[in-house]
Scaffold this motif. Structure first.
Motif, short mmCIF file in Angstrom:
data_model
loop_
_atom_site.label_atom_id
_atom_site.label_comp_id
_atom_site.label_asym_id
_atom_site.label_seq_id
_atom_site.Cartn_x
_atom_site.Cartn_y
_atom_site.Cartn_z
N HIS A 1 0.82 -1.21 0.00
CA HIS A 1 0.00 0.00 0.00
C HIS A 1 0.86 1.26 0.00
O HIS A 1 0.55 2.23 -0.69
N CYS A 2 1.92 1.22 0.80
CA CYS A 2 2.81 2.39 0.87
C CYS A 2 3.34 2.76 -0.52
O CYS A 2 3.39 3.93 -0.88
N ARG B 1 0.75 0.98 14.59
CA ARG B 1 1.17 0.64 15.97
C ARG B 1 0.68 -0.74 16.39
O ARG B 1 1.31 -1.41 17.18
N ASP B 2 -0.45 -1.13 15.85
CA ASP B 2 -0.92 -2.49 16.16
C ASP B 2 -1.40 -3.11 14.85
O ASP B 2 -2.48 -2.79 14.35
N VAL B 3 -0.57 -3.97 14.36
CA VAL B 3 -0.89 -4.53 13.05
C VAL B 3 -2.19 -5.34 13.06
O VAL B 3 -2.86 -5.49 12.04
N GLN B 4 -2.52 -5.88 14.23
CA GLN B 4 -3.74 -6.71 14.32
C GLN B 4 -4.98 -5.86 14.02
O GLN B 4 -6.02 -6.41 13.63
N GLN B 5 -4.84 -4.54 14.26
CA GLN B 5 -5.98 -3.66 14.03
C GLN B 5 -6.03 -3.14 12.60
O GLN B 5 -6.94 -2.42 12.23
N ASP B 6 -4.99 -3.43 11.83
CA ASP B 6 -4.90 -2.83 10.49
C ASP B 6 -5.36 -3.84 9.43
O ASP B 6 -4.81 -4.94 9.32
N ALA B 7 -6.33 -3.41 8.67
CA ALA B 7 -6.92 -4.30 7.68
C ALA B 7 -5.94 -4.66 6.56
O ALA B 7 -6.05 -5.71 5.92
N ASP B 8 -4.97 -3.76 6.32
CA ASP B 8 -4.02 -4.00 5.23
C ASP B 8 -2.95 -5.03 5.59
O ASP B 8 -2.25 -5.54 4.71
N PHE B 9 -2.76 -5.27 6.87
CA PHE B 9 -1.67 -6.16 7.27
C PHE B 9 -1.86 -7.56 6.71
O PHE B 9 -2.92 -8.17 6.79
#
Lengths: 589, 110
Positions: free
Chosen positions: A101-102, A112-120
């Protein structure tokens, strides 16, 4: 710009400022260190790994990865990896995962918390067993061109979180790394270019080494090849067989690239190798054709002419497969074209013979055979017009007194000194009947006259003629056997003048001139009698025992060349006899 | 050219010396034909011949034909190198009977 971190920075402004000052000075230090490191290495992989190691260390991340963009495939390839898990070689699609994405969005991110990021993308963690908690990622851009991204994972601090300062730092370092990578990339390309051009140079040199070297100035065959680019699709070759005949060939491969050059090398090698044993030019071409057809490169073919010259007789056997018609420039100045009897090689099966590749046999008789590629006739002159066959003939006609090597060189000079870009290779081969007895006396100082003797056309004068001939043979270092024969032949010729030209009436003189050069003795016997019937002067061995015509037979048997020339003063008879002699001192040639 | 005729064991031995060319061959021819017209055999000693041209060879051939006509034999003996070469070139070396020496010729006949 960086995305806003989901939780915000919870540190106090003072601490932040102090840290920032420390960070900035450290940042400068790192930049200088990186520049120092990167300046000394131009190896791309080494540069990337070093840059990443330094960044990971400085930002205090647990690990990191550097991805390079593979634009062709729309992927990012991990080229360097730092930390507990080596993920080099992993590919990520553009637009997928945080790094993907970047790059697509051309933005930096702190997660900060990859678990919260849909793109991870969890798949890498799942396959490696590593646990990613936080990520900071920034794309690498040089001159507006995306080249990849750097991603750092899990900050080595109590909270394990990356700060904006970390991101800023990463962005700055990523720019420096991007520049270094770009430099290394360019250096590698330069090295690659250098390598390619060096290989091309070697290939050119090797291809040139396939061309034969002309043994001496007087060698009857000469060739020249001037490629338009480094590599040529044309070739020529010649070599001397054990029996003294000279095998020669010239070919033109369709196309102009490296593939044409390689096919050229192959065909030239086949000629040289097979020519040693296949002594019929048309059979040789048919054999080369079979070889080329067996390993055909689609759509490529070779036009080729090859032949044998017997330098002792001037006889040429020539075969032509699809090549531009060779030209014979005869001694009388006329040109004759010899069109190909067969299609080019490498296309279809061809047989040697009347229904396939024919063989033409002719005597050059003091003339020259020119074989050339279309780069010659289609070559451009200074005014932009093509040379064509007529222009070629004019060049050769004007220079027919020059040695063949100089003649073909003149053609190349005329076509290459035009200031225009040439599009085709220029290749020329000249085959000349250089038998010395065919040379004109007018040109140069050849041959040297060793005796001139005028005598009355009487039987009692013949003994003194023989003495003159004997002395001349002695002067020229002629071996006794040859001298004996020569005296017989010249004696017979003089006898004919006494008996037949003057009909035994003692009413005239005759003059004998003797020339010597390079193992060749030439005799010119001139009388002022009425022209003799030359038909009667042909050797006819009597079927039955009888003395008639014996003298003429002896002359023809002994001499290598016997002919009547037009007498210089328009009257009388001029007989020319040539003998190749063996010399007493074998070191002399 | 010089010549002499020696009669030995019923044969005429014609000895030539020097050069037999267009100038001297008429004399050689005359001598040869005179001997060939006789009934006895003829031996031509060519050891001293340093040169012979086609007119000389023609004389030898003419004498050979004349001898045959008369039923006698004409042979060559001790053929010098220059003479042998001309006979070879003229492809006449097999036409004549050639002996190494006059004695051999005399014996060969016997």
């Amino acid at each position: 710009m960086a995305n806003l971190p989901p939780g915000g920075d919870r540190r106090s402004p003072q601490v932040f400022d102090r840290r920032r000052t420390t960070m900035v000075s450290g940042h400068l230090e790192l930049l200088s260190k990186m520049s120092g490191h990167l300046a000394v290495t131009l190896n791309l992989d080494e540069t990337i790994q070093k840059a990443l190691d330094l960044i990971v260390k400085f930002v205090q991340a647990e690990g990191g990865a550097l991805f390079l963009l593979e634009e062709k495939y729309g992927t990012l390839l991990c080229k360097a990896s730092a930390g507990p898990v080596d993920i080099r070689g992993i590919r990520v699609k553009i637009g997928e995962g945080i790094v993907g994405h970047c790059v697509t969005e051309n933005t930096s991110r702190i997660v900060r918390d990859v678990q919260q990021d849909a793109d991870f993308d969890h798949t890498i963690d799942e396959s490696t067993g590593f646990q990613t908690r936080s990520i900071v990622c920034t794309p690498m851009i040089v001159n507006g061109q995306k080249i990849g991204a750097i991603e750092l994972v899990n900050k080595h601090t109590d909270d394990g979180l990356f700060s904006d300062t970390d991101l800023l730092m990463l962005q700055t370092l990523a720019s420096a790394a991007a520049l270094a990578i770009n430099n290394a990339h360019m250096a590698e390309e330069l090295v690659e270019q250098e390598r390619v051009s060096r290989e091309l140079e070697l290939a050119t040199e090797m291809q040139r080494s396939l061309l034969p070297v002309t043994p001496t100035d007087r060698f009857p065959v000469a060739g020249i090849n001037l490629p338009a680019n480094e590599m040529s699709g044309d070739f020529y070759d010649f070599f001397v067989l054990e029996d003294g005949r000279i095998y020669f060939s010239l070919g033109d491969v369709s196309g102009k690239g490296m593939d044409a050059a390689l096919l050229m090398s192959k065909t030239a090698s086949l000629f040289r190798c097979l020519g040693k044993t296949i002594l019929e030019p048309n059979v040789l071409l048919a054999t080369i054709n079979r070889e080329l057809c067996e390993t055909a490169i689609h759509g490529m073919f070779v036009t080729m002419a090859c032949g044998l010259l017997d330098p002792k007789t001037g006889i040429v056997e020539l075969a032509n497969a699809g090549h531009e018609p060779p030209l014979i420039h005869a001694r009388d100045g006329t040109f004759t074209a010899l069109p190909a009897s067969a299609p080019p090689l490498g296309i279809m099966s061809l047989q040697a013979g009347d229904n396939g590749i024919r063989e033409e046999t002719f005597n050059l008789d003091g003339g020259t055979l020119y074989i050339f590629t279309d780069g010659v006739t289609e070559g451009c002159l200074e005014d932009g017009s093509r040379l064509e066959q007529t222009g070629f003939q004019d060049i050769m006609r004007e220079r027919c007194d020059l040695p063949i090597a100089a003649r073909i060189k003149a053609v190349v000079s005329i076509l290459s000194d035009t200031g225009r870009k040439r599009h085709d290779d220029i290749t020329l081969l000249a085959i000349e009947d250089t038998r010395p007895e065919l040379r004109h006396h007018a040109s140069g100082d050849w041959p040297r006259m060793v005796a001139r003797f005028t005598f009355p056309a009487r039987a009692d004068a013949l003994q003194s003629v023989r003495e003159v001939v004997n002395d001349a043979c002695e002067t020229c270092g002629c071996v006794t056997e040859d001298a004996t024969d020569i005296i017989i032949a010249v004696g017979e010729a003089c006898q004919n003048i006494v008996r037949h030209a003057y009909k035994g009436l003692d009413e005239g003189d005759a003059t004998l001139e003797i020339y010597c050069e390079d193992g060749i003795l030439e005799f010119r016997l001139q009388d002022s009698a009425r022209p003799i019937d030359r038909e009667k002067m042909q050797p006819k061995w009597p079927k039955e025992l009888g003395p008639g015509g014996l003298g003429i037979c002896l002359i023809h048997d002994i001499m290598d060349k016997v002919e009547y020339l037009p007498p210089p003063e328009g009257q009388g008879n001029l007989l020319r006899m040539v003998k190749f002699i063996k010399r007493k001192n074998s070191n002399e040639t | 050219m010089k010549h002499e005729i020696v009669e030995k064991q019923g044969a005429s031995i014609v000895v030539f010396k020097g050069e037999i060319d267009l100038d001297s061959s008429p004399a050689a021819r005359k001598t040869l034909l005179r001997c060939s017209d006789n009934t006895g055999n003829v031996i031509v000693d060519l050891s001293g011949v340093t040169y012979i041209d086609s007119s000389g060879v023609a004389s030898l051939v003419e004498a050979l034909q004349a001898a045959k006509k008369n039923g006698s034999l004409l042979s060559l003996a001790a053929v010098s190198e220059p003479t042998r070469r001309v006979l070879e070139l003229a492809r006449l070396d097999k036409v004549f009977t050639i002996y190494g020496s006059v004695d051999e010729a005399l014996a060969g006949k016997g």
